[in-house]
Design a protein around this motif. Structure first.
Motif, short mmCIF file in Angstrom:
data_model
loop_
_atom_site.label_atom_id
_atom_site.label_comp_id
_atom_site.label_asym_id
_atom_site.label_seq_id
_atom_site.Cartn_x
_atom_site.Cartn_y
_atom_site.Cartn_z
N PHE A 72 15.41 -10.98 -20.41
CA PHE A 72 15.58 -9.93 -19.95
C PHE A 72 15.29 -9.70 -18.89
O PHE A 72 15.60 -8.82 -18.34
CB PHE A 72 14.10 -9.50 -20.73
CG PHE A 72 13.14 -8.11 -20.12
CD1 PHE A 72 14.17 -7.35 -20.79
CD2 PHE A 72 12.61 -7.55 -19.56
CE1 PHE A 72 13.94 -5.50 -20.12
CE2 PHE A 72 12.40 -7.35 -18.62
CZ PHE A 72 13.27 -5.55 -18.92
N ASP A 73 14.48 -11.48 -18.52
CA ASP A 73 14.22 -10.91 -16.56
C ASP A 73 15.23 -12.49 -15.76
O ASP A 73 15.05 -12.23 -15.47
CB ASP A 73 13.05 -11.06 -16.25
CG ASP A 73 12.29 -12.08 -16.66
OD1 ASP A 73 12.68 -12.84 -17.45
OD2 ASP A 73 11.70 -12.45 -16.03
N ALA A 74 16.59 -13.21 -16.55
CA ALA A 74 17.24 -13.35 -16.11
C ALA A 74 17.69 -13.23 -14.85
O ALA A 74 17.80 -14.21 -13.95
CB ALA A 74 18.30 -13.88 -17.02
N ASN A 75 17.81 -11.84 -14.53
CA ASN A 75 18.91 -11.55 -13.28
C ASN A 75 17.63 -10.65 -12.45
O ASN A 75 18.41 -10.94 -11.12
CB ASN A 75 20.35 -10.55 -13.19
CG ASN A 75 21.26 -11.99 -14.34
OD1 ASN A 75 21.30 -12.87 -13.82
ND2 ASN A 75 21.73 -11.08 -15.41
N PHE A 76 16.32 -10.71 -12.45
CA PHE A 76 15.86 -10.35 -11.39
C PHE A 76 15.52 -10.31 -10.12
O PHE A 76 14.78 -9.51 -9.59
CB PHE A 76 14.36 -9.83 -12.18
CG PHE A 76 14.18 -8.66 -13.26
CD1 PHE A 76 15.07 -8.37 -14.08
CD2 PHE A 76 12.54 -7.97 -13.93
CE1 PHE A 76 14.96 -7.63 -15.26
CE2 PHE A 76 12.96 -7.10 -15.29
CZ PHE A 76 13.47 -6.47 -15.48
N GLY A 77 15.69 -11.52 -10.39
CA GLY A 77 15.81 -12.24 -8.84
C GLY A 77 16.99 -11.42 -7.49
O GLY A 77 16.50 -11.14 -6.66
N ARG A 78 18.03 -10.88 -8.39
CA ARG A 78 18.58 -9.79 -7.52
C ARG A 78 17.91 -8.51 -7.39
O ARG A 78 18.53 -8.34 -6.61
CB ARG A 78 20.12 -9.64 -9.04
CG ARG A 78 20.65 -8.72 -7.81
CD ARG A 78 22.20 -8.92 -7.43
NE ARG A 78 22.45 -10.17 -7.73
CZ ARG A 78 22.75 -11.32 -6.88
NH1 ARG A 78 22.72 -11.43 -5.68
NH2 ARG A 78 23.55 -11.95 -7.89
N VAL A 134 23.80 -3.97 -14.65
CA VAL A 134 24.24 -5.40 -14.02
C VAL A 134 23.12 -6.14 -14.22
O VAL A 134 23.63 -7.62 -13.83
CB VAL A 134 24.40 -4.80 -12.10
CG1 VAL A 134 24.87 -5.74 -11.58
CG2 VAL A 134 25.25 -3.89 -12.31
N LEU A 135 21.44 -5.75 -13.88
CA LEU A 135 20.52 -6.76 -14.56
C LEU A 135 20.35 -7.60 -15.79
O LEU A 135 20.28 -8.51 -15.58
CB LEU A 135 19.58 -6.68 -13.63
CG LEU A 135 19.18 -5.35 -12.81
CD1 LEU A 135 17.73 -5.20 -12.92
CD2 LEU A 135 18.87 -6.79 -11.75
#
Length: 383
Positions: free
Chosen positions: A47-53, A249-250
């Protein structure tokens, strides 16, 4: 809808967009969620794999807000040194405080647990030789020997570089400099979109230029055109579409270009404040989160690390397993899923609680002090 604020500069009345403060707060909260390691629950599901974006949303917001506050003033003669002092006073004191907290905590851990020492008496993976770079807020643009002291500060370092470049451009070329920023942003994002290799400092600066440039150009578009007359229904639909695009995108490609474009659309529609989403974001709880965003961003890595250290001590004594953790080592929340998710929420809440005194006792007083100094001792803007 915007409000008027002089930002403490004493020169003019730049427009301020309160809704963008809320967006910054939500972005900070997403980054915190992303940085809490877990091998169960929402994180295990990606779920939060790309939240660093969401850090790239900071860059878009910063480009837009700094242009709104200073582009016209710097082009008209506002003091360059005064501008830099105000920016430095806004971000450096809390940053320096957190670097000190990290250094002292690693020294204390090294004294208590000699087996964890890595550099003299100090534990951890941060190299003391990097402390001057860290205190000068250069760690995002200058190579470090070890891991960055207080890792999130790399983006603050890049923002300071972008502020310098933007201010120099406005002083030298006036409002026309937006064309150069557009060219740079398009070049960087196109390079990344077609598989260009970004890593390390190149990635840091490239991400900053892409998002900041789009934000700055977006504000130029706001200046040069009248706001579209959108009904509440249409504006709300567009805002929801922009939120959906960011989410897509996230949870999908993690493309830098796609995210920056979606984030720019979200900032544009939010700044118009014609839809229900942006109006909700102006509510007091979201505004409060916005005021805490910088402190939250700066303290959260330290808080997360200490929570896992505490769990490493308490778990064997209590006979429970909440996390796979060792003091000073790799950490991760474990299942069942509900437990990992609940712990993430609790740690996020703790990060917010710790952020409050850091904001009220360090960030806000230091900001007020820097404004007073800028008003009394720095060169005055030209008439």
């Amino acid at each position: 809808m915007v409000s008027q604020s002089n930002g403490g500069s004493g020169a003019g009345q730049p427009l301020r967009y309160p809704v963008l403060d809320s967006l910054r707060g939500l972005a900070a909260l997403a980054v915190v969620f992303h940085h809490i390691p877990a091998v169960a629950g929402l994180s295990a599901a990606g779920f939060d794999a790309n939240f660093g974006r969401m850090v790239d949303l900071f860059f878009v917001l910063s480009g837009f807000v700094i242009a709104a506050s200073y582009s016209a003033k710097l082009s008209a003669g506002f003091s360059f040194s005064r501008f830099i002092w105000l920016r430095w006073g806004r971000v450096w004191p809390l940053h320096a405080a957190m670097v000190t907290v990290f250094a002292l905590s690693m020294l204390a851990l090294g004294l208590l647990r000699p087996e964890l020492r890595t550099h003299g008496l100090m534990a951890g993976q941060g190299d003391p030789t990097d402390l001057p770079i860290a205190y000068l807020l250069l760690q995002g643009v200058v190579p470090s020997l070890g891991i960055i002291w207080n890792h999130p500060s790399w983006s603050v370092s890049v923002e300071m570089l972008l502020y310098l470049l933007a201010a120099a451009g406005w002083k030298l070329a006036g409002s026309r400099i937006w064309m150069a920023w557009l060219t740079l942003a398009v070049a960087v994002l196109t390079f990344a979109a077609f598989g260009g290799a970004f890593s390390g400092l190149t990635s840091n600066i490239g991400r900053g230029v892409g998002g900041f440039g789009l934000g700055l150009v977006l504000h130029r578009a706001f200046e040069r055109s009248s706001a579209p007359q959108l009904s509440t229904t249409v504006a709300t639909a567009l805002e929801l579409a922009a939120v959906g695009a960011v989410g897509a995108v996230l949870w999908g490609s993690d493309s830098l270009m796609a995210f920056d474009l979606a984030a720019t659309a979200l900032v544009a529609l939010s700044a118009l404040q014609r839809g229900l989403v942006s109006r909700v974001l102006c509510a007091a709880p979201f505004q409060w989160l916005g005021t805490m965003s910088y402190a939250l961003y700066m303290v959260h890595i330290f808080v997360i690390g200490r929570v896992f250290d505490l769990l490493a001590v308490l778990q064997p004594r209590l006979g429970v397993i909440i996390a796979d953790t060792t003091i000073g080592g790799a950490d991760a929340l474990v299942g069942p899923d509900w437990q990992a998710n609940a712990m993430k929420v609790l740690i996020m809440a703790l990060c917010l609680i710790v952020a409050v005194p850091f904001a009220r006792l360090i960030e806000q007083p230091a900001r007020s002090w820097s404004r007073r100094v800028a008003g009394q001792a720095m060169p005055k803007p030209a008439n």
